[in-house]
Write a protein that holds these residues in place. Structure first.
Motif, PDB file in Angstrom:
ATOM      1  N   VAL A 117       0.852  -1.330  -0.082  1.00  0.00           N
ATOM      2  CA  VAL A 117      -0.064   0.053   0.043  1.00  0.00           C
ATOM      3  C   VAL A 117       0.886   1.307  -0.023  1.00  0.00           C
ATOM      4  N   TYR A 118       0.380   2.169  -0.797  1.00  0.00           N
ATOM      5  CA  TYR A 118       1.263   3.484  -1.019  1.00  0.00           C
ATOM      6  C   TYR A 118       0.172   4.519  -0.449  1.00  0.00           C
ATOM      7  N   LYS A 121       0.485   8.015  -2.114  1.00  0.00           N
ATOM      8  CA  LYS A 121       0.462   8.244  -3.559  1.00  0.00           C
ATOM      9  C   LYS A 121      -1.249   8.022  -3.827  1.00  0.00           C
ATOM     10  N   GLN A 122      -1.724   6.949  -3.200  1.00  0.00           N
ATOM     11  CA  GLN A 122      -3.246   6.666  -3.157  1.00  0.00           C
ATOM     12  C   GLN A 122      -4.208   7.874  -2.827  1.00  0.00           C
ATOM     13  N   ALA A 125      -3.823  10.733  -5.393  1.00  0.00           N
ATOM     14  CA  ALA A 125      -4.719  10.455  -6.480  1.00  0.00           C
ATOM     15  C   ALA A 125      -6.323  10.703  -6.328  1.00  0.00           C
ATOM     16  N   TRP A 126      -6.622  10.387  -5.094  1.00  0.00           N
ATOM     17  CA  TRP A 126      -7.972  10.717  -4.764  1.00  0.00           C
ATOM     18  C   TRP A 126      -8.248  12.014  -4.577  1.00  0.00           C
ATOM     19  N   GLU A 141     -10.403   3.772  -7.054  1.00  0.00           N
ATOM     20  CA  GLU A 141      -9.925   3.037  -8.090  1.00  0.00           C
ATOM     21  C   GLU A 141      -9.809   1.429  -8.137  1.00  0.00           C
ATOM     22  N   SER A 147     -13.054   2.538 -12.187  1.00  0.00           N
ATOM     23  CA  SER A 147     -13.154   2.993 -10.881  1.00  0.00           C
ATOM     24  C   SER A 147     -14.689   2.985 -10.685  1.00  0.00           C
TER      25      SER A 147
END
Length: 215
Positions: A117-118, A121-122, A125-126, A141, A147
């Motif tokens: 898990v990142y 980064k996640q 994006a959100w 996503e 998505s």
């Protein structure tokens, strides 16, 4: 009931512990810092103060008995890498590890982690997706192609039924549910009427959603 070994109790690990508690999981929490361990005691089944890079310490926890092992160490990548590797050597069924950079993700996957898990980064994006349009309320996503979006119902759609809009045929988008007054209703039909005060969950390719909702 799932049993989880959670290693690393910083802010990220603490939030995981709280969510696992809400999900009624049995959690063994581990950190080398006593204060961090004490901070999650009310959310976990058991807790240990110890060094997760110590094979003898990890082995004593009974790694094979856990359904999943989460390595949430965020301040020392070397320790995170060693812990993930040791867990797999000791027979862990599933190892999920946290990465802070792309290169860390690659190393973790090569050295014991089954999934990475990142968070930064996640979340980036959100956040970026949500700020692109006032219609977007939430975003998940699923993979590179599809998505799930939660979107406010466009004003011109108010009073129309799902079958009248026919966005599945026109755009390849599926309406999964409708939220009204904070409650999500997944029991919908082609005759469900959309209201301006409602929001809806839709599944589709991002480009199709952008085109349909003029994002």
């Amino acid at each position: 009931m799932k049993s989880v070994l959670l290693i690393g109790l910083g802010r990220f690990g603490r939030h995981i512990a709280m969510k696992l508690y809400d999900l009624n999981c049995q959690v063994m929490a581990v950190d080398i810092n006593e204060e961090r361990v004490n901070a999650v005691m009310s959310f976990v089944t058991n807790a240990q103060i110890g060094d997760s890079t110590n094979e003898e310490f990890l082995s004593a926890l009974g790694i094979r008995n856990f359904d999943a092992c989460i390595v949430a160490i965020g301040d020392d990548f070397q320790n995170s890498l060693e812990t993930a590797s040791l867990l797999k050597e000791l027979g862990a069924k599933k190892v999920i590890a946290r990465a802070a950079r792309g290169v860390q993700e690659k190393f973790l996957l090569r050295n014991g982690a089954d999934e990475v898990v990142y968070p930064e980064k996640q979340l980036a994006a959100w956040t970026a997706i949500r700020c692109t349009s006032q219609h977007i309320l939430d975003y998940i996503e699923l993979d590179g192609d599809y998505s799930i979006f939660e979107l406010s119902v466009p004003e011109e759609w108010g009073g129309s039924t799902i079958i009248q809009l026919d966005i599945r045929k026109r755009y390849g988008i599926n309406i999964l549910g409708v939220r009204e007054n904070g409650k999500l209703n997944m029991n919908i039909s082609p005759d469900t009427v959309l209201g301006r005060e409602k929001s809806m969950l839709v599944l589709g390719k991002p480009k199709a959603v952008q085109k349909c909702f003029h994002i």
